[in-house]
Write a protein that holds these residues in place. Sequence first.
Motif, PDB file in Angstrom:
ATOM      1  N   GLY A   4       3.228  27.852 -23.370  1.00 30.75           N
ATOM      2  CA  GLY A   4       2.200  28.290 -24.305  1.00 30.75           C
ATOM      3  C   GLY A   4       1.813  27.214 -25.300  1.00 30.75           C
ATOM      4  N   THR A   5       2.216  25.982 -25.023  1.00 34.26           N
ATOM      5  CA  THR A   5       1.892  24.848 -25.884  1.00 34.26           C
ATOM      6  C   THR A   5       0.438  24.448 -25.662  1.00 34.26           C
ATOM      7  OG1 THR A   5       4.155  24.097 -25.598  1.00 34.26           O
ATOM      8  CG2 THR A   5       2.608  22.497 -26.497  1.00 34.26           C
ATOM      9  N   ALA A   6      -0.197  23.919 -26.702  1.00 30.35           N
ATOM     10  CA  ALA A   6      -1.579  23.463 -26.575  1.00 30.35           C
ATOM     11  C   ALA A   6      -1.659  22.373 -25.507  1.00 30.35           C
ATOM     12  CB  ALA A   6      -2.084  22.919 -27.906  1.00 30.35           C
ATOM     13  N   VAL A   7      -2.579  22.560 -24.577  1.00 29.04           N
ATOM     14  CA  VAL A   7      -2.746  21.603 -23.479  1.00 29.04           C
ATOM     15  C   VAL A   7      -3.899  20.687 -23.830  1.00 29.04           C
ATOM     16  CG1 VAL A   7      -3.278  21.332 -21.032  1.00 29.04           C
ATOM     17  CG2 VAL A   7      -1.838  23.211 -21.778  1.00 29.04           C
TER      18      VAL A   7
ATOM     19  N   ILE B 230       0.836  -1.203   0.000  1.00 28.88           N
ATOM     20  CA  ILE B 230       0.000   0.000   0.000  1.00 28.88           C
ATOM     21  C   ILE B 230       0.869   1.249   0.000  1.00 28.88           C
ATOM     22  CG2 ILE B 230      -1.647   1.336   1.391  1.00 28.88           C
ATOM     23  CD1 ILE B 230      -2.864  -1.396   2.242  1.00 28.88           C
ATOM     24  N   ALA B 231       1.911   1.246   0.810  1.00 34.27           N
ATOM     25  CA  ALA B 231       2.821   2.405   0.873  1.00 34.27           C
ATOM     26  C   ALA B 231       3.529   2.607  -0.467  1.00 34.27           C
ATOM     27  CB  ALA B 231       3.839   2.215   1.995  1.00 34.27           C
ATOM     28  N   ALA B 232       3.950   1.528  -1.094  1.00 36.34           N
ATOM     29  CA  ALA B 232       4.618   1.624  -2.400  1.00 36.34           C
ATOM     30  C   ALA B 232       3.656   2.151  -3.452  1.00 36.34           C
ATOM     31  CB  ALA B 232       5.177   0.266  -2.809  1.00 36.34           C
ATOM     32  N   ALA B 233       2.416   1.687  -3.407  1.00 34.75           N
ATOM     33  CA  ALA B 233       1.410   2.159  -4.365  1.00 34.75           C
ATOM     34  C   ALA B 233       1.142   3.648  -4.168  1.00 34.75           C
ATOM     35  CB  ALA B 233       0.123   1.348  -4.216  1.00 34.75           C
ATOM     36  N   ARG B 234       1.081   4.087  -2.912  1.00 39.63           N
ATOM     37  CA  ARG B 234       0.867   5.515  -2.634  1.00 39.63           C
ATOM     38  C   ARG B 234       2.035   6.358  -3.157  1.00 39.63           C
ATOM     39  NH1 ARG B 234      -1.498   4.463   3.058  1.00 39.63           N
ATOM     40  NH2 ARG B 234      -3.713   4.538   2.582  1.00 39.63           N
ATOM     41  N   ARG B 235       3.258   5.885  -2.927  1.00 41.93           N
ATOM     42  CA  ARG B 235       4.437   6.613  -3.415  1.00 41.93           C
ATOM     43  C   ARG B 235       4.419   6.703  -4.941  1.00 41.93           C
ATOM     44  NH1 ARG B 235       7.024   3.631   0.610  1.00 41.93           N
ATOM     45  NH2 ARG B 235       7.805   2.156  -0.924  1.00 41.93           N
ATOM     46  N   ARG B 236       4.105   5.576  -5.583  1.00 40.22           N
ATOM     47  CA  ARG B 236       4.041   5.548  -7.050  1.00 40.22           C
ATOM     48  C   ARG B 236       2.957   6.507  -7.553  1.00 40.22           C
ATOM     49  NH1 ARG B 236       3.148   0.326  -7.908  1.00 40.22           N
ATOM     50  NH2 ARG B 236       0.942   0.612  -8.342  1.00 40.22           N
ATOM     51  N   HIS B 237       1.814   6.511  -6.869  1.00 37.03           N
ATOM     52  CA  HIS B 237       0.717   7.407  -7.257  1.00 37.03           C
ATOM     53  C   HIS B 237       1.146   8.871  -7.115  1.00 37.03           C
ATOM     54  CE1 HIS B 237      -3.344   8.949  -7.717  1.00 37.03           C
ATOM     55  NE2 HIS B 237      -3.137   9.681  -6.628  1.00 37.03           N
ATOM     56  N   GLU B 238       1.783   9.218  -6.025  1.00 38.86           N
ATOM     57  CA  GLU B 238       2.214  10.599  -5.791  1.00 38.86           C
ATOM     58  C   GLU B 238       3.296  11.017  -6.791  1.00 38.86           C
ATOM     59  OE1 GLU B 238       0.828  12.941  -3.968  1.00 38.86           O
ATOM     60  OE2 GLU B 238      -0.683  11.408  -3.526  1.00 38.86           O
ATOM     61  N   LEU B 239       4.198  10.110  -7.113  1.00 43.27           N
ATOM     62  CA  LEU B 239       5.227  10.405  -8.104  1.00 43.27           C
ATOM     63  C   LEU B 239       4.600  10.641  -9.475  1.00 43.27           C
ATOM     64  CD1 LEU B 239       8.208  10.621  -8.919  1.00 43.27           C
ATOM     65  CD2 LEU B 239       8.185   8.153  -9.294  1.00 43.27           C
ATOM     66  N   THR B 240       3.678   9.772  -9.843  1.00 43.09           N
ATOM     67  CA  THR B 240       2.995   9.912 -11.134  1.00 43.09           C
ATOM     68  C   THR B 240       2.215  11.219 -11.163  1.00 43.09           C
ATOM     69  OG1 THR B 240       2.800   7.521 -11.286  1.00 43.09           O
ATOM     70  CG2 THR B 240       1.368   8.797 -12.708  1.00 43.09           C
ATOM     71  N   ARG B 241       1.549  11.506 -10.086  1.00 42.25           N
ATOM     72  CA  ARG B 241       0.755  12.733  -9.980  1.00 42.25           C
ATOM     73  C   ARG B 241       1.646  13.976 -10.096  1.00 42.25           C
ATOM     74  NH1 ARG B 241      -3.913  14.051  -8.869  1.00 42.25           N
ATOM     75  NH2 ARG B 241      -4.424  15.873  -7.666  1.00 42.25           N
ATOM     76  N   SER B 242       2.778  13.966  -9.420  1.00 44.76           N
ATOM     77  CA  SER B 242       3.674  15.124  -9.485  1.00 44.76           C
ATOM     78  C   SER B 242       4.248  15.297 -10.897  1.00 44.76           C
ATOM     79  CB  SER B 242       4.792  15.018  -8.456  1.00 44.76           C
ATOM     80  OG  SER B 242       5.676  13.973  -8.767  1.00 44.76           O
TER      81      SER B 242
ATOM     82  N   LYS C  71       1.762  12.507 -22.737  1.00 47.51           N
ATOM     83  CA  LYS C  71       3.049  12.269 -23.396  1.00 47.51           C
ATOM     84  C   LYS C  71       4.186  12.934 -22.623  1.00 47.51           C
ATOM     85  CE  LYS C  71       4.697  12.241 -28.098  1.00 47.51           C
ATOM     86  NZ  LYS C  71       4.449  12.722 -29.458  1.00 47.51           N
ATOM     87  N   ALA C  72       3.979  14.183 -22.202  1.00 48.20           N
ATOM     88  CA  ALA C  72       5.029  14.906 -21.487  1.00 48.20           C
ATOM     89  C   ALA C  72       5.320  14.295 -20.119  1.00 48.20           C
ATOM     90  CB  ALA C  72       4.635  16.377 -21.325  1.00 48.20           C
ATOM     91  N   ALA C  73       4.288  13.757 -19.459  1.00 47.81           N
ATOM     92  CA  ALA C  73       4.455  13.206 -18.111  1.00 47.81           C
ATOM     93  C   ALA C  73       4.797  11.721 -18.123  1.00 47.81           C
ATOM     94  CB  ALA C  73       3.189  13.423 -17.296  1.00 47.81           C
ATOM     95  N   GLY C  74       4.583  11.071 -19.251  1.00 48.66           N
ATOM     96  CA  GLY C  74       4.836   9.631 -19.310  1.00 48.66           C
ATOM     97  C   GLY C  74       3.769   8.832 -18.577  1.00 48.66           C
TER      98      GLY C  74
ATOM     99  N   ALA D  13       4.247  18.421 -15.799  1.00 45.61           N
ATOM    100  CA  ALA D  13       4.097  18.478 -17.257  1.00 45.61           C
ATOM    101  C   ALA D  13       3.008  19.477 -17.644  1.00 45.61           C
ATOM    102  CB  ALA D  13       3.759  17.092 -17.800  1.00 45.61           C
ATOM    103  N   LEU D  14       1.919  19.485 -16.901  1.00 50.45           N
ATOM    104  CA  LEU D  14       0.819  20.408 -17.178  1.00 50.45           C
ATOM    105  C   LEU D  14       1.288  21.854 -17.028  1.00 50.45           C
ATOM    106  CD1 LEU D  14      -2.211  20.811 -17.729  1.00 50.45           C
ATOM    107  CD2 LEU D  14      -2.581  20.630 -15.275  1.00 50.45           C
ATOM    108  N   ARG D  15       1.993  22.155 -15.955  1.00 55.51           N
ATOM    109  CA  ARG D  15       2.496  23.517 -15.728  1.00 55.51           C
ATOM    110  C   ARG D  15       3.526  23.917 -16.785  1.00 55.51           C
ATOM    111  NH1 ARG D  15      -1.708  23.735 -13.848  1.00 55.51           N
ATOM    112  NH2 ARG D  15      -2.169  23.127 -11.725  1.00 55.51           N
ATOM    113  N   GLU D  16       4.355  22.966 -17.170  1.00 52.58           N
ATOM    114  CA  GLU D  16       5.373  23.228 -18.199  1.00 52.58           C
ATOM    115  C   GLU D  16       4.718  23.571 -19.539  1.00 52.58           C
ATOM    116  OE1 GLU D  16       9.324  23.579 -19.520  1.00 52.58           O
ATOM    117  OE2 GLU D  16       8.597  23.253 -17.496  1.00 52.58           O
ATOM    118  N   LEU D  17       3.728  22.792 -19.928  1.00 50.46           N
ATOM    119  CA  LEU D  17       3.022  23.056 -21.187  1.00 50.46           C
ATOM    120  C   LEU D  17       2.329  24.412 -21.132  1.00 50.46           C
ATOM    121  CD1 LEU D  17       1.467  19.537 -21.882  1.00 50.46           C
ATOM    122  CD2 LEU D  17       3.334  20.622 -23.140  1.00 50.46           C
TER     123      LEU D  17
END
Length: 141
Positions: free
Chosen positions: A35-38, A10-22, A45-48, A27-31
């Motif tokens: 000024g790139t189309a969001v 459960i802890a590993a899944a939470r860490r993976r979720h938070e990493l993916t989320r970050s 694609k940008a976040a993997g 990526a969203l903020r970078e785009l």
Amino acid sequence: MPADNAPHLIAAARRRHELTRSKAVQALRELEREGTAVTFESVAKAAGVSRSWLYSQPDLRADIQRLRERTRSTGRPTVPPVQQATDASLRQRLEEATARIRELRQENERLRRELAAALGEQRAQRRTDPQRRGSATIGPC
């Protein structure tokens, strides 16, 4: 009896979720900053990450839809707020352009006067110098 690994999983899944989320938020903020189309595809694609995962995150989904609508309403990606010109900077640029136009007009007037004077001198020279009365045009070869 086997050890209970559930808390570690459960802890590993939470860490993976938070990493993916970050990664997705970054990526969203970078785009947006570029000024790139969001779109869901560009963020994924940008976040993997997968598009389906983005759709399952209500806050990310809302942000992407909001930015996508802003792009759609103008027909092109918007300039990020940090890159948008302020009224003061636009006024300054307009004043500088107006001053430059004024300088160029004055220079054009000066050059016209100088050209008129040079052409007048050339015409006067032709009238007084019989050697230069001939045509300045070169004939066919």
